[in-house]
Design an enzyme around this catalytic site. Structure first.
Site, mmCIF file in Angstrom:
data_model
loop_
_atom_site.group_PDB
_atom_site.id
_atom_site.type_symbol
_atom_site.label_atom_id
_atom_site.label_comp_id
_atom_site.label_asym_id
_atom_site.label_seq_id
_atom_site.Cartn_x
_atom_site.Cartn_y
_atom_site.Cartn_z
ATOM 1 C CE LYS A 21 0.605 1.544 7.152
ATOM 2 N NZ LYS A 21 0.343 1.382 5.797
ATOM 3 C CG ASP A 146 -3.478 0.411 5.993
ATOM 4 O OD1 ASP A 146 -3.189 -0.819 5.787
ATOM 5 O OD2 ASP A 146 -2.807 1.267 5.549
#
Ligand code: C5P
Length: 297
Positions: A21, A146
């Protein structure tokens, strides 16, 4: 650990992608009682990926990794993900997970978290659990801030520690160049050394949100921020120069991802992205990427 020739395998070997990401924006909103920081961040999954090859075994959790520096015991988040799922489900099976590592570590790209999320998704299938996403989410949050994002992927606004998620639809027609400047940065170090100005009324206002500027590419450079950049750029000024270099090369947006050290530049044309890539310092690790779309909203 590699599988020995006579190990009984209960399933065909299957491959699973674990995408990285970038944080298109990241605001630090305050200190939390649990020692973490309250965030607002836009996560975007990107096409740089690790590949996990999973085999179901009668017992035990074993990991092999193409990068010898990465731990293959309980120090590996994928191991902890498998162990947590096994304990939560009361499963009497094991697995071998081979990780082909491409995502740089200590880079703010969520590689370890993505491997953990891919492990949860893969073993949910391979162990025959077929739990819905909602049942995997608390396990993911326990593994790291995350990890929940990577269960669904795509683009999402993250709040809390990053685990409270809301899918976002943003323009996806762009190309990115990612630079890993061969520097590992500890997330903990960044948060401990940052001097967040948490008194700024606009930033603390509930009326101000990164999402207000997410759907127009021309707004990103003006309004999106990464509050973790100042502390990192102060210590490593050459990272700021990478951002400036991307902008000179025609990027409509350039930032540090998460707590660094990776820097990305975004371009409307693939040819501009490729020429920026060609101009990047040759000793750095570089990637051309595009955004990965999540499941339909
Ligand atoms: O969640 P994760 O283990 O990746 O975070 C690493 C460290 O970064 C935490 O131990 C904490 O010191 C810091 N952190 C924080 N606030 C967040 C995320 C991380 O203070 N929202």
């Amino acid at each position: 650990m590699s599988l020995e020739a006579n190990t009984p395998i209960y399933s065909p070997l299957r491959h699973y992608s674990a995408y990285a990401k970038v944080n298109l924006g990241l605001r630090v909103l305050g200190h939390r009682e649990d020692g973490y920081h309250e965030l607002e961040t836009i996560f975007q999954e990107i096409s740089v990926r690790d590949v996990l090859t999973i085999a179901v075994l009668p017992e035990g959790i074993t990991i092999g990794c193409s990068d010898p520096v990465i731990p293959v015991d309980e120090g590996n988040l994928a191991w902890r993900a498998a162990d947590l799922l096994r304990r939560s489900a009361g499963i009497g099976l094991g697995c071998n997970i081979q990780i082909k590592k491409n995502i740089p570590t200590g880079a703010g790209l969520g590689g370890g978290s993505s491997d953990a999320a891919a492990t949860l998704k893969a073993l949910n299938r391979e162990w025959g659990l077929h739990w819905p996403l909602e049942r995997l989410l608390p396990l993911a949050a326990e593994l790291g801030s995350d990890v929940p994002f990577f269960l669904r992927g795509g683009c999402a606004l993250g709040r809390g520690r990053g685990e409270i998620l809301q899918p976002l639809a943003i323009p996806q027609g762009w190309w990115g160049v990612l630079v890993y400047p061969n520097l590992t940065i500890s997330t903990r170090w960044v948060y401990e050394n940052a001097n967040f100005d948490l008194t700024k009324s606009l930033k603390n206002s509930k009326f101000y949100s990164l999402t207000g500027f997410a759907d127009k590419l021309s707004d990103w450079d003006i309004h999106l921020v990464n509050d973790l950049e100042p502390v990192v750029f102060n210590k490593y000024p050459y990272l700021k120069k990478l951002v400036d270099g991307f902008k000179r090369a025609g990027a409509f947006y350039a930032r540090m991802s998460g707590s660094g050290s990776a820097i990305f530049g975004l371009f409307l044309d693939k040819s501009d992205a490729l020429s920026a890539l060609a101009k990047t310092e040759s000793s750095y690790t570089t990637f051309l990427f595009h955004p990965v779309a999540g499941p339909a909203l």
